[in-house]
Design an enzyme around this catalytic site. Structure first.
Site, short mmCIF file in Angstrom:
data_model
loop_
_atom_site.label_atom_id
_atom_site.label_comp_id
_atom_site.label_asym_id
_atom_site.label_seq_id
_atom_site.Cartn_x
_atom_site.Cartn_y
_atom_site.Cartn_z
N LYS A 107 12.80 -1.92 -16.93
CA LYS A 107 12.01 -3.06 -17.41
C LYS A 107 10.79 -3.21 -16.48
O LYS A 107 10.89 -3.71 -15.38
CB LYS A 107 12.87 -4.34 -17.35
CG LYS A 107 12.54 -5.37 -18.40
CD LYS A 107 11.19 -6.03 -18.25
CE LYS A 107 11.14 -7.07 -17.18
NZ LYS A 107 9.77 -7.55 -16.93
N GLU A 132 15.30 -5.29 -3.58
CA GLU A 132 14.19 -5.16 -2.63
C GLU A 132 13.27 -6.34 -2.90
O GLU A 132 12.62 -6.39 -3.95
CB GLU A 132 13.50 -3.80 -2.81
CG GLU A 132 12.69 -3.41 -1.61
CD GLU A 132 11.21 -3.51 -1.87
OE1 GLU A 132 10.64 -4.57 -1.48
OE2 GLU A 132 10.63 -2.60 -2.46
N CYS A 134 4.98 -6.01 -0.83
CA CYS A 134 6.06 -6.88 -0.29
C CYS A 134 6.18 -6.73 1.21
O CYS A 134 6.60 -7.66 1.90
CB CYS A 134 7.39 -6.61 -0.99
SG CYS A 134 7.48 -5.09 -1.88
N GLU A 162 5.62 -16.29 1.77
CA GLU A 162 4.97 -15.06 1.32
C GLU A 162 3.77 -15.43 0.44
O GLU A 162 3.91 -16.21 -0.50
CB GLU A 162 5.96 -14.21 0.52
CG GLU A 162 5.38 -12.87 0.12
CD GLU A 162 6.38 -11.98 -0.61
OE1 GLU A 162 7.20 -12.51 -1.37
OE2 GLU A 162 6.30 -10.76 -0.42
#
Ligand code: ADP
Length: 490
Positions: free
Chosen positions: A190, A264, A298, A396
């Site tokens: 996906k 992750e 990330c 973040e």
């Protein structure tokens, strides 16, 4: 659109270097199920846009539970033959995919930059070569699994649901598909809703190399489609890369299922620069660490810790380097910083930058060239006067925003670097080898780069700890995540 560095009073600008390749983009794309592009059951679709222009690129099929079910059935049906195929034959398919990726690299790189907003130099020189490398690397493992896990009788898991984000759309697809296939699994992938195009073009390459139908299925859509992948009872493994919030949600959803899971997730990675580091090299690494891919990484080195005695010198050098970064058209080969992937992401970055200022941090924006009127843009910037408690030091941002802090002793650097819920990556800059090993061993991070940053290789396991997730991708550790082992300890 781009900055023109002024030297001796003259504007020495680069001549434009527009990318000429134009990929063939269809007006609409179906789901890739059982080797064919098919209409979604509910007939719904959504558009994918070029974040640098705001213009529609194509309409994309929106898959739902019924489509995921079709894809899982196809993957399960293909699984028996694929897992029993001689490993050397499986390897041949992976080699073919890798070679086709190399052959189509330019077109796919342009497509990646158009759909995602990253500079063509990055998609051309990093994403595409690494995506091909992952298929080559795992082709090499396909017939050696019993050596990788000697005495453990490695067996495939079955159908793997793989959900990927928008920051490295093709590369993440390769990271996930290549090891799964090498180990004899089949896949339902996906892609992220804002960047589905390169995965769908990868599906065309699967057709060209005659990958058996059903071995890889691609179901496009947004979060609900991802949730349908996670919740399908036929999945034997879920591999997810994305936000910590969604990762947590997936963990809850799978808590009572006998299923393999790798996550992750996000990060707030520290880059630690000691006074004895090669300063120019460290500045370049910090730039790579945070402004690479607009900070949409990330493991971006978004918290910079500089030894207090060199902070003025370091910040001055960083500012000078930053002034030369060119923000603008992702398809111009001179561009360093392209478009922000979506308007939602841009608003999130803007609101965190605003919050940083409100909380008293000092914003430095060096590059003040006009930005294009259309599209999503954010100039690279950094903050000083940052304390550990400030929002920009904790959350973040996933954008080109760096928070600079200082430290006085190695112990303080380690303590401050580790003081985050995340644990994805870290960087250490020093010319003392012993310090590198000492510090790296104490950092709570899945990956520690020493005197470099953001380096990836198919043979090198990547993944996080703490709120950055668990499981590794790449290397022998990455293979382990796609196998059942019996009869030994690996
Ligand atoms: P990001 O903040 O990087 O966009 P997300 O975690 O929102 O990260 O998205 C990463 C991937 O997860 C995308 O493919 C997205 O569609 C998918 N996704 C979003 N919500 C869910 C969910 N509830 N379950 C499964 N997948 C999801």
């Amino acid at each position: 659109m781009t900055s023109a560095p002024s030297i001796d009073g003259f504007n020495w600008d680069y001549a434009p270097a527009p990318e000429r390749t134009r990929p063939d983009i269809a007006s609409e794309y179906g789901l890739f199920i059982d080797g064919e592009f098919v209409e979604p059951v509910a007939g719904k679709s959504f558009k994918t846009v070029n974040p640098a222009t705001g213009r529609k690129l194509a309409m994309i099929a929106q898959g739902d539970e019924a489509d995921v079910d079709r894809a899982v059935k196809a993957a399960r049906a293909a699984g028996g033959r694929w897992s029993r195929l001689k490993p050397t034959e499986r390897a041949k398919y992976l080699f073919r995919i890798a070679r086709r990726l190399q052959e189509c690299a330019r077109e796919l790189a342009v497509l990646e930059s158009m759909d995602g907003g990253k500079p063509i130099r990055e998609s051309r020189d990093i994403d595409l070569p690494l995506a091909a490398q992952h298929f080559f690397y795992h082709a090499g493992w396909a017939d050696k699994l019993h050596w990788a896990f000697a005495g453990c009788q490695p067996k495939p898991l079955g159908v793997c649901g793989q959900i990927i984000p928008w920051n490295f759309p093709l590369l993440m697809a390769a990271w996930k598909i290549a090891p799964a296939l090498a180990c004899g699994n089949t896949v339902v992938l996906k892609p992220a809703e804002t960047t589905p195009l390169t995965a769908l073009h990868l599906a065309k390459l699967f057709q060209e190399v005659e990958l058996p139908p059903g071995v890889v299925n691609i179901v496009t859509g947004a979060g609900e489609t991802g949730a349908a992948v996670v919740e399908h009872p036929g999945m034997k493994k879920i591999a997810f890369t994305g936000s910590t919030q969604v990762g947590r949600h997936i963990m809850h959803a799978l808590a009572d299922r006998d299923i393999s899971l790798t996550l992750e997730l996000g990060g707030k990675s520290p880059n630690i620069v000691f006074a004895d580091a090669a300063i120019d090299q460290a500045v370049e690494g910090v730039v790579q660490g945070i402004w690479f891919n607009q900070g949409h990484v990330c493991c971006a080195g978004s918290r910079l810790f500089v030894e207090e005695c060199i902070v003025d010198e370091f910040v001055a050098a960083l500012r000078e380097r930053m002034a030369k970064l060119r923000v603008g058209d992702p398809l111009d080969k001179n561009t360093d910083i392209g478009a922000i992937n979506s308007t939602e992401q841009l608003s999130r970055i803007q609101s965190l930058v605003e919050q940083g200022q409100q909380e008293g941090c000092i914003l430095h924006e060096v590059n003040d060239e006009a930005l294009p009127r259309r599209g999503n843009w954010h100039r690279p910037c950094f903050f000083t006067g940052v304390e550990a408690a400030h929002t920009i030091a904790r959350e973040e941002i996933f954008g080109p925003v760096l928070a600079i802090m200082t430290f006085r002793t190695p112990e303080e650097a380690i303590r401050r670097a580790n003081s985050t819920p995340y644990g994805l990556a870290a960087g250490v800059w020093t010319d003392k080898g012993s310090k590198v090993f000492n510090i790296a061993a104490q950092l709570e991070a899945g990956v520690v780069w020493c005197n470099t940053y953001n380096r990836f290789d198919a043979a090198s396991p990547f993944g996080g700890c703490k709120a950055s997730g668990f499981g590794r991708e790449g290397g022998r550790h990455g293979l382990r995540a796609y196998l059942k082992l019996a009869g030994g300890v690996a």
